[in-house]
Design an enzyme around this catalytic site. Structure first.
Site, PDB file in Angstrom:
ATOM      1  N   GLY A 136      11.123  -7.945   8.581  1.00 41.58           N
ATOM      2  CA  GLY A 136      10.200  -9.145   9.140  1.00 41.58           C
ATOM      3  C   GLY A 136       9.452  -9.240  10.330  1.00 41.58           C
ATOM      4  N   MET A 155       8.878  -5.316  -1.166  1.00 40.12           N
ATOM      5  CA  MET A 155       9.164  -3.856  -1.805  1.00 40.12           C
ATOM      6  C   MET A 155       9.263  -3.853  -3.339  1.00 40.12           C
ATOM      7  SD  MET A 155       9.167  -2.040   0.738  1.00 40.12           S
ATOM      8  CE  MET A 155      10.135  -0.256   0.044  1.00 40.12           C
ATOM      9  N   ASN A 193      -1.840  -5.956   2.024  1.00 38.65           N
ATOM     10  CA  ASN A 193      -0.597  -5.390   2.130  1.00 38.65           C
ATOM     11  C   ASN A 193      -0.815  -4.226   3.285  1.00 38.65           C
ATOM     12  OD1 ASN A 193       2.009  -4.178   1.531  1.00 38.65           O
ATOM     13  ND2 ASN A 193       1.190  -2.347   0.478  1.00 38.65           N
ATOM     14  N   HIS A 225       0.763  -0.496   4.938  1.00 38.68           N
ATOM     15  CA  HIS A 225       1.645   0.646   4.528  1.00 38.68           C
ATOM     16  C   HIS A 225       1.546   1.489   5.719  1.00 38.68           C
ATOM     17  CE1 HIS A 225       3.076   3.202   1.611  1.00 38.68           C
ATOM     18  NE2 HIS A 225       2.414   4.293   2.318  1.00 38.68           N
TER      19      HIS A 225
HETATM   20  C1  GRF Z   1       6.276  -1.868   7.432  1.00 35.03           C
HETATM   21  O1  GRF Z   1       6.495  -0.505   7.806  1.00 35.03           O
HETATM   22  C2  GRF Z   1       5.362  -1.825   6.395  1.00 35.03           C
HETATM   23  O2  GRF Z   1       4.269  -0.862   6.584  1.00 35.03           O
HETATM   24  C3  GRF Z   1       6.282  -1.424   4.967  1.00 35.03           C
HETATM   25  O3  GRF Z   1       7.270  -2.124   5.175  1.00 35.03           O
HETATM   26  C4  GRF Z   1       7.609  -2.424   6.400  1.00 35.03           C
HETATM   27  C5  GRF Z   1       7.833  -3.715   6.809  1.00 35.03           C
HETATM   28  O4  GRF Z   1       8.505  -3.821   8.061  1.00 35.03           O
HETATM   29  N1  GRF Z   1       5.102  -1.910   4.009  1.00 35.03           N
HETATM   30  P1  GRF Z   1       8.861  -5.425   8.574  1.00 35.03           P
HETATM   31  O5  GRF Z   1       9.851  -5.748   7.726  1.00 35.03           O
HETATM   32  O6  GRF Z   1       7.577  -6.140   8.883  1.00 35.03           O
HETATM   33  O7  GRF Z   1       9.682  -5.110   9.956  1.00 35.03           O
END
Ligand code: GRF
Length: 213
Positions: free
Chosen positions: A34, A112, A129, A131
């Site tokens: 998060g 995910m 999204n 990535h």
């Molecule tokens: C990030 O690296 C994003 O690019 C990927 O999932 C990760 C989420 O990180 N899709 P966080 O939970 O916001 O710390």
């Protein structure tokens, strides 16, 4: 040793952030830590991103994002995919939850799960999204590992519109992160995340601006 160039962000971060008629109403979807939720929330608090977070949806009990949402005073709803017979059934409840909280922009921040047309059709053109690669290179899982294994000199992150195929859809904003000779997956990932936190709020504003123009 060569000095590492600072990250190149394209298009550049706004100097003056746009104001909208109404603050954007965001629904954040996250599965894990998060940190992007927190970065977006802080950007709103600083008065940069003109938005409110209507709800945080997460699918893993005990995910760090739930604790962050609670600390930030944001409503969080657990929709555990394990309790649903199909992806469509989960997405149906996600849509209901987002609509019940008056959300108009869906922000996937480390969500995910593959999403279905149930969600995509309900929020057409308004799902984003992030990535951790310069898409279209290295879609899917373990993007940072993929980039290191490929021996690239520049990695990065991408905010893009969501389409049915995983990690596809037009890019809105990207940040480039040069590799260092000593990089390992955690060190590179950490530098990419710094850039994610910078570009995600700006990309949300940019996407919304493109929508009204
Ligand atoms: C990030 O690296 C994003 O690019 C990927 O999932 C990760 C989420 O990180 N899709 P966080 O939970 O916001 O710390």
């Amino acid at each position: 040793m060569l000095e590492t160039a600072s990250a190149l962000i394209s298009p550049p971060l706004p100097v003056v952030w746009p104001r909208f008629e109404q603050p954007l109403s965001l629904g954040i979807m996250a599965s894990g830590n998060g940190s992007n939720l927190e970065a977006i929330a802080h950007s709103i608090e600083r008065g940069e991103l003109h938005a409110r977070i209507g709800v945080v949806i997460y699918n893993n009990p005990g995910a760090g994002v739930a604790e962050r949402a609670s600390r930030l005073g944001l409503p969080a709803v657990l929709l555990n995919h394990r309790h649903y017979p199909s992806r469509e059934a989960l997405d149906h409840d996600i849509v209901q939850t987002l609509q019940a909280h008056g959300v108009d922009w869906v922000i996937m921040a480390g969500w995910m799960r593959c999403v279905t047309a149930v969600l995509i059709d309900a929020f057409a053109g308004q799902i984003l999204n992030i990535h951790p690669s310069l898409l279209p290179s290295f879609p899917g899982l373990r993007a940072v590992d993929q980039a290191l294994a490929a021996g690239v000199k520049v990695a990065g992150c991408t905010v893009h519109h969501v389409e049915l195929a995983v990690d596809s859809g037009p890019a809105i904003m990207q940040a480039a992160v040069p590799l260092e000779p000593s990089d390992t997956p955690p060190t590179l990932q950490a530098r990419i995340q710094v850039q994610e936190h910078r570009i995600y709020p700006a990309a949300i504003a940019l996407a919304a601006l493109e929508n009204v123009n």
